[in-house]
Design a protein around this motif. Structure first.
Motif, mmCIF file in Angstrom:
data_model
loop_
_atom_site.group_PDB
_atom_site.id
_atom_site.type_symbol
_atom_site.label_atom_id
_atom_site.label_comp_id
_atom_site.label_asym_id
_atom_site.label_seq_id
_atom_site.Cartn_x
_atom_site.Cartn_y
_atom_site.Cartn_z
ATOM 1 N N ASP A 11 0.725 -1.153 -0.009
ATOM 2 C CA ASP A 11 0.146 0.145 0.210
ATOM 3 C C ASP A 11 0.734 0.985 0.171
ATOM 4 O O ASP A 11 0.496 2.072 -0.819
ATOM 5 C CB ASP A 11 -0.673 0.028 1.514
ATOM 6 C CG ASP A 11 -2.130 1.004 1.525
ATOM 7 O OD1 ASP A 11 -2.503 1.377 -0.077
ATOM 8 O OD2 ASP A 11 -1.661 1.874 2.778
ATOM 9 N N ARG A 14 2.512 1.698 -3.039
ATOM 10 C CA ARG A 14 1.245 2.787 -4.509
ATOM 11 C C ARG A 14 1.113 3.384 -4.299
ATOM 12 O O ARG A 14 1.356 4.179 -4.859
ATOM 13 C CB ARG A 14 0.114 1.806 -4.103
ATOM 14 C CG ARG A 14 -0.342 0.405 -4.930
ATOM 15 C CD ARG A 14 -1.065 -0.232 -4.989
ATOM 16 N NE ARG A 14 -1.806 -0.249 -4.304
ATOM 17 C CZ ARG A 14 -1.264 -1.718 -2.569
ATOM 18 N NH1 ARG A 14 -0.676 -2.968 -3.713
ATOM 19 N NH2 ARG A 14 -1.903 -2.340 -1.911
ATOM 20 N N GLN A 15 1.658 3.944 -2.830
ATOM 21 C CA GLN A 15 1.336 5.913 -2.116
ATOM 22 C C GLN A 15 2.277 6.468 -2.749
ATOM 23 O O GLN A 15 2.093 7.356 -3.455
ATOM 24 C CB GLN A 15 1.360 6.204 -1.259
ATOM 25 C CG GLN A 15 -0.154 5.490 -0.428
ATOM 26 C CD GLN A 15 -0.382 6.162 1.041
ATOM 27 O OE1 GLN A 15 0.247 5.330 1.708
ATOM 28 N NE2 GLN A 15 -1.234 6.178 1.278
#
Length: 65
Positions: A11, A14-15
């Motif tokens: 996560d 991806r950020q």
């Protein structure tokens, strides 16, 4: 120059990639800039002390100017 390796969750990766894409830079470059910014930022306690001294002596500085 030294290379380091960091572990990010999927996560967070991806950020990082999304933010880097907005700035049109590589995720690695964004991470490096973020670290540089952190290392160059004055310590918060030191910054508060500076602000206090400047505020406390504002009138003196005004007269000396």
């Amino acid at each position: 120059m030294t290379t380091i390796t960091i572990t990010l969750s999927d996560d967070r990766l991806r950020q990082l990639e999304a933010i880097a894409a907005r700035f049109q830079i590589a995720p690695e470059e964004l991470a490096r800039v973020g670290i540089e910014e952190l290392l160059n930022r004055p310590d918060e306690a030191f910054q508060r002390a500076i602000d206090t001294v400047l505020k406390k002596n504002a009138e003196l500085y005004r007269r000396l100017a």
